[in-house]
Design a protein around this motif. Structure first.
Motif, PDB file in Angstrom:
ATOM      1  N   ARG A 125       0.708  -1.285  -0.012  1.00  0.00           N
ATOM      2  CA  ARG A 125       0.030   0.146  -0.060  1.00  0.00           C
ATOM      3  C   ARG A 125       0.770   1.319  -0.054  1.00  0.00           C
ATOM      4  N   SER A 126       2.032   1.125   0.809  1.00  0.00           N
ATOM      5  CA  SER A 126       2.782   2.566   0.997  1.00  0.00           C
ATOM      6  C   SER A 126       3.962   2.790  -0.016  1.00  0.00           C
ATOM      7  N   PHE A 127       4.503   1.443  -0.661  1.00  0.00           N
ATOM      8  CA  PHE A 127       5.416   1.626  -1.506  1.00  0.00           C
ATOM      9  C   PHE A 127       4.959   1.460  -3.257  1.00  0.00           C
ATOM     10  N   ALA A 128       4.195   0.863  -3.373  1.00  0.00           N
ATOM     11  CA  ALA A 128       3.776   0.763  -4.670  1.00  0.00           C
ATOM     12  C   ALA A 128       3.505   2.150  -5.184  1.00  0.00           C
ATOM     13  N   PRO A 129       2.775   3.151  -4.741  1.00  0.00           N
ATOM     14  CA  PRO A 129       2.558   4.395  -5.092  1.00  0.00           C
ATOM     15  C   PRO A 129       3.804   5.232  -5.416  1.00  0.00           C
ATOM     16  N   VAL A 130       4.823   5.003  -4.634  1.00  0.00           N
ATOM     17  CA  VAL A 130       6.141   5.867  -4.640  1.00  0.00           C
ATOM     18  C   VAL A 130       7.237   5.044  -5.450  1.00  0.00           C
ATOM     19  N   LEU A 131       6.856   3.942  -6.150  1.00  0.00           N
ATOM     20  CA  LEU A 131       7.732   3.317  -7.045  1.00  0.00           C
ATOM     21  C   LEU A 131       7.948   3.872  -8.318  1.00  0.00           C
ATOM     22  N   ARG A 132       9.175   4.095  -8.665  1.00  0.00           N
ATOM     23  CA  ARG A 132       9.310   5.099  -9.687  1.00  0.00           C
ATOM     24  C   ARG A 132       9.530   4.153 -10.898  1.00  0.00           C
ATOM     25  N   PRO A 133       9.091   4.815 -12.302  1.00  0.00           N
ATOM     26  CA  PRO A 133       9.176   3.962 -13.147  1.00  0.00           C
ATOM     27  C   PRO A 133      10.246   3.093 -13.513  1.00  0.00           C
ATOM     28  N   GLY A 134      10.267   2.005 -14.024  1.00  0.00           N
ATOM     29  CA  GLY A 134      11.311   1.123 -14.091  1.00  0.00           C
ATOM     30  C   GLY A 134      11.708   0.409 -12.737  1.00  0.00           C
TER      31      GLY A 134
END
Length: 295
Positions: A125-134
């Motif tokens: 929930r917390s890290f998927a939204p802040v995962l950068r492209p690639g």
């Protein structure tokens, strides 16, 4: 905005988690940062210092205290990395509660579920939204995480479920353990089975909402099975370790997914073992194992 790569591993003081940090620190560059996380300040600090001093280490290594059973702490760290670095490039959710064969499975259920499942949900929930492209977001599970390891009457709880439904199923399982109805409902006595299925189901749930966008940007969300690993956590459970890998050997296949130039669509949202996606519906309920393990 800092464009250097940021990697984070949970449960990284020892065993596979430590090997994953060492491998990332060797594969990433001098401008990149690997965050080694764990609950104990001293152990985290010492482990990060030791990895930083290894001859193969190329990147920066920093220890961060993180209790994965505290969802708010996970959310705060994700937000901090978003503000400071613009996001994160690699997240490997690896934390697991150590369980011994002589332990009461039901007595340890809360701790086990909190570390393996509630933490997985919070990381997603917390890290998927802040995962950068690639980027890469990987959850370490096992081959027990395929749906067929549950009795047929429980599979609908996880098959095609969204993350809220997975969380509800996990809490229903927890409640059944506490009120003594788990076995009657069909839940295996061995906590590891429903826990791993739920981990993979959670990954599949998040991946299903992002698949097209992530594949277009070369981003991977997946569960990973490192195989049998010779660690202090796994050694009490097996008498034959002749086929087991060292933590460094087991980490290699996971890190190959991180380092791959392209994302195989067949891996996206799936449980990947040694470079191949496992069939979500495969597996057999562990009847014989249940008979051997302490309830």
């Amino acid at each position: 905005m800092n464009t250097s790569r940021i990697a984070l591993v949970t449960g990284a003081n020892q065993g596979l988690g430590r090997a994953l940090v060492e491998g990332l620190a060797a594969r990433l560059g001098p401008a990149d940062l690997v965050l080694l996380t764990g609950r104990d300040q001293q152990r985290v600090t010492e482990a990060a210092h030791e990895v930083a001093q290894l001859p193969g280490t190329r990147s920066q290594v920093q220890g961060v205290v993180l209790d994965v059973t505290d969802a708010e702490s996970i959310a705060r760290l994700a937000e901090e990395l978003r503000l400071r670095h613009g996001g994160v490039d690699v997240v490997i959710s690896n934390a697991v509660a150590r369980l011994l064969p002589e332990d009461s499975q039901s007595a340890r259920a809360d701790e086990f579920i909190d570390v393996s499942n509630s933490a997985t949900h919070a990381v997603l929930r917390s890290f998927a939204p802040v995962l950068r492209p690639g980027g890469r977001l990987l959850v370490v599970a096992s081959s027990l995480g395929t749906l067929g390891h549950l009795t047929p009457r429980l599979r609908h709880l996880f098959d095609g479920a969204d993350l809220d439904q997975v969380e509800y199923a996990v809490e229903s399982w927890r409640g059944a353990i506490h009120n003594g109805t788990a076995e009657e409902a069909g839940w295996p006595r061995w906590l590891n089975v429903p826990s791993k299925v739920a981990q993979v189901a959670a990954v599949r749930a998040v991946a299903a909402t992002r698949r097209a966008h992530d594949l277009a940007s070369g981003t991977l969300i997946a569960a990973v099975c490192p195989g049998m690993v010779d660690t202090a956590t796994s050694r009490p459970w097996f008498s034959d370790f002749s086929q087991a890998k060292s933590p460094a050997e087991a980490a290699r296949a996971v890190l190959d997914l991180v380092s791959a130039d392209t994302v195989d669509p067949a891996h996206y949202g799936e449980l990947v073992r040694f470079g191949a996606a496992l069939d979500w519906h495969d597996g057999t309920p562990p009847v014989e194992q249940d008979r051997l393990l302490t309830p």
